[in-house]
Design an enzyme around this catalytic site. Structure first.
Site, PDB file in Angstrom:
ATOM      1  N   SER A 106       0.810  -1.219   0.000  1.00  0.00           N
ATOM      2  CA  SER A 106       0.000   0.000   0.000  1.00  0.00           C
ATOM      3  C   SER A 106       0.842   1.269   0.000  1.00  0.00           C
ATOM      4  O   SER A 106       0.361   2.329  -0.397  1.00  0.00           O
ATOM      5  CB  SER A 106      -0.946   0.014   1.198  1.00  0.00           C
ATOM      6  OG  SER A 106      -1.909  -1.005   1.039  1.00  0.00           O
ATOM      7  N   GLU A 273     -10.134   7.251   2.116  1.00  0.00           N
ATOM      8  CA  GLU A 273      -9.771   5.839   2.026  1.00  0.00           C
ATOM      9  C   GLU A 273     -10.684   4.914   2.840  1.00  0.00           C
ATOM     10  O   GLU A 273     -10.939   5.155   4.019  1.00  0.00           O
ATOM     11  CB  GLU A 273      -8.326   5.614   2.520  1.00  0.00           C
ATOM     12  CG  GLU A 273      -7.903   4.152   2.345  1.00  0.00           C
ATOM     13  CD  GLU A 273      -6.691   3.745   3.168  1.00  0.00           C
ATOM     14  OE1 GLU A 273      -6.382   4.408   4.171  1.00  0.00           O
ATOM     15  OE2 GLU A 273      -6.073   2.731   2.806  1.00  0.00           O
ATOM     16  N   ASP A 320      -5.416   0.650  -4.517  1.00  0.00           N
ATOM     17  CA  ASP A 320      -3.952   0.588  -4.617  1.00  0.00           C
ATOM     18  C   ASP A 320      -3.489  -0.783  -5.125  1.00  0.00           C
ATOM     19  O   ASP A 320      -2.435  -0.924  -5.712  1.00  0.00           O
ATOM     20  CB  ASP A 320      -3.286   0.930  -3.279  1.00  0.00           C
ATOM     21  CG  ASP A 320      -3.906   0.194  -2.093  1.00  0.00           C
ATOM     22  OD1 ASP A 320      -4.888  -0.556  -2.275  1.00  0.00           O
ATOM     23  OD2 ASP A 320      -3.396   0.375  -0.971  1.00  0.00           O
ATOM     24  N   HIS A 321      -4.320  -1.806  -4.871  1.00  0.00           N
ATOM     25  CA  HIS A 321      -4.027  -3.182  -5.291  1.00  0.00           C
ATOM     26  C   HIS A 321      -5.210  -4.037  -4.883  1.00  0.00           C
ATOM     27  O   HIS A 321      -6.020  -3.629  -4.060  1.00  0.00           O
ATOM     28  CB  HIS A 321      -2.762  -3.722  -4.615  1.00  0.00           C
ATOM     29  CG  HIS A 321      -2.803  -3.577  -3.122  1.00  0.00           C
ATOM     30  ND1 HIS A 321      -3.593  -4.370  -2.328  1.00  0.00           N
ATOM     31  CD2 HIS A 321      -2.213  -2.679  -2.300  1.00  0.00           C
ATOM     32  CE1 HIS A 321      -3.473  -3.969  -1.075  1.00  0.00           C
ATOM     33  NE2 HIS A 321      -2.651  -2.946  -1.021  1.00  0.00           N
TER      34      HIS A 321
HETATM   35 MG    MG Z   1      -4.458   1.697   3.357  1.00  0.00          MG
HETATM   36 ZN    ZN Z   2      -2.725  -5.183   2.646  1.00  0.00          ZN
END
Ligand code: MG
Ligand code: ZN
Length: 383
Positions: A106, A273, A320-321
């Protein structure tokens, strides 16, 4: 819990932590299951697709940490077939590979999304030579725009940290907290109180924030009352709790921040987030994951409400992933049941979805690199 069960749990958590190289909120084994059995669906409004401006003056970047396409469809199924993300018409995919790894963490993922530079795993707002690179939030601040960060983790954790701090290592939480004081960020809401107050250098950063004109609050109800000025909302000692146990309310925090930042005539940049989608996915806990996805989606609903009414606001929702190699092996939109299966306890290299709404949204179609996202935002905001 007997000693054997406890030791097993400690071992599992320990191995996961080691593997993921990050600390996160875990929930008790008793609550852990791969089946989300459905809940009370929330109403999803349909928002206008007509905007008064061609270019945005305000940008809301929303990051679902660990959110892949299955997470999105799982949430959709869980809420009876429809979520706020259905309002997004411009859709793309982002590649997430970091500078030194096919599978990003992250920190590198956040840094790519905040600076437009690929970074090594673990790096916060620095390039591969560990040199600080300006983030989109800092550029917005330089141009006189208002800026904000909202997160369900500690505000010093990798994702929000990537937008405001410059540190070689994501674990330098106290240094990351000190970096907040080097900026003039207008609003931040998240956990991490301890990193501002219980420090090796004996500085009390909440006192320093107050001297800089911030209202420093810990209570969500008090935070929600704030209409103007600089706000530091530190809603947890470290991380905010798991949904629905946490007192921090992500949709309400998002709405509060947007209303404060919206007063700046030049515009704003904010990153919001949904941190714990990742943590539920690491733990292969479908209930945790879906609850966090739905909470994040309700925050997206608050962003849509603001943007639809404003007409000059661009919302970009991405990740982010992907985490967990999460897939669905069963589900029912009528009952909201979803049954998850997982390929890994870690992150994966899969492309992640990119959703855009508002003026400039058409730039986010197609396949892109994660680093293209902040570059597009910078260009659209004229930074
Ligand atoms: Mg995070
Ligand atoms: Zn993670």
């Amino acid at each position: 819990m007997n000693l054997k069960t406890l030791l097993f749990f400690v071992l599992i958590v320990g191995v996961q932590q080691l593997y993921a190289q990050e600390n996160y909120k875990t929930i008790s084994e008793a609550d852990s299951t791969k089946i989300y059995r459905g809940g009370e669906p929330y109403e999803v409004k349909t928002f206008t697709q007509k905007f008064k401006a061609k270019k945005p003056k305000k940008v809301i970047l929303m990051i679902g940490d660990g959110m892949g396409t299955t997470h999105v469809f799982g949430a959709m199924t869980a809420n009876g077939g429809r979520i706020f993300l259905d309002n997004f018409r411009q859709i793309g995919f982002a590649k997430t590979q970091s500078a030194n790894s096919y599978v990003t963490d992250s920190a590198a993922g956040g840094t790519a999304l905040s600076t437009g530079h690929k970074a090594n795993n673990g790096a916060i707002g620095v390039n591969t030579d560990t040199v600080a690179v300006k983030t989109v939030l800092e550029m917005a601040e330089d141009k006189g725009l208002a800026t904000g960060l909202v997160s369900t983790s500690a505000i010093t954790h990798a994702t929000p940290a990537s937008f405001i701090a410059h540190q070689g290592s994501r674990g330098s939480y106290e240094d990351i907290a000190a970096d907040f004081l080097k900026t003039d960020i207008d609003v931040f809401i998240g956990g991490g109180y301890r990193f501002f107050t219980e420090r090796k250098d004996k500085r009390n950063l909440t006192s320093e924030l107050k001297q800089k004109g911030y209202l420093v609050l810990r209570d969500m109800d008090e935070i929600a009352q704030v209409k103007t000025g600089k706000l530091a909302g530190l809603t947890a000692y470290e991380h905010n709790d798991v949904y629905p146990k946490r007192t921090m309310d992500l949709p309400l925090a998002t709405q509060t921040a947007l209303n404060i930042l919206g007063q700046n005539k030049k515009g704003f940049f904010i990153m919001v987030e949904g941190s714990e989608i990742d943590w539920g996915s690491h733990q292969h806990n479908t209930i945790y994951l879906i609850n966090e996805m739905l909470d994040f989606d309700r925050a997206i609903g608050k962003a849509l409400e603001f943007a639809a009414n404003d007409g000059e606001t661009l919302i970009v929702v991405t990740s982010d992933h992907e985490t967990g190699g999460f897939t669905l092996v069963d589900g029912n939109p009528k009952t909201g049941m979803v049954k998850g299966a997982y390929a890994t306890g870690s992150h994966t290299a899969s492309m992640v979805p990119v959703f855009a709404y508002g003026p400039g949204a058409e730039h986010f179609n197609g396949i892109m690199d994660n680093t293209d996202i902040p570059k597009k935002i910078m260009k659209l905001l004229g930074l």
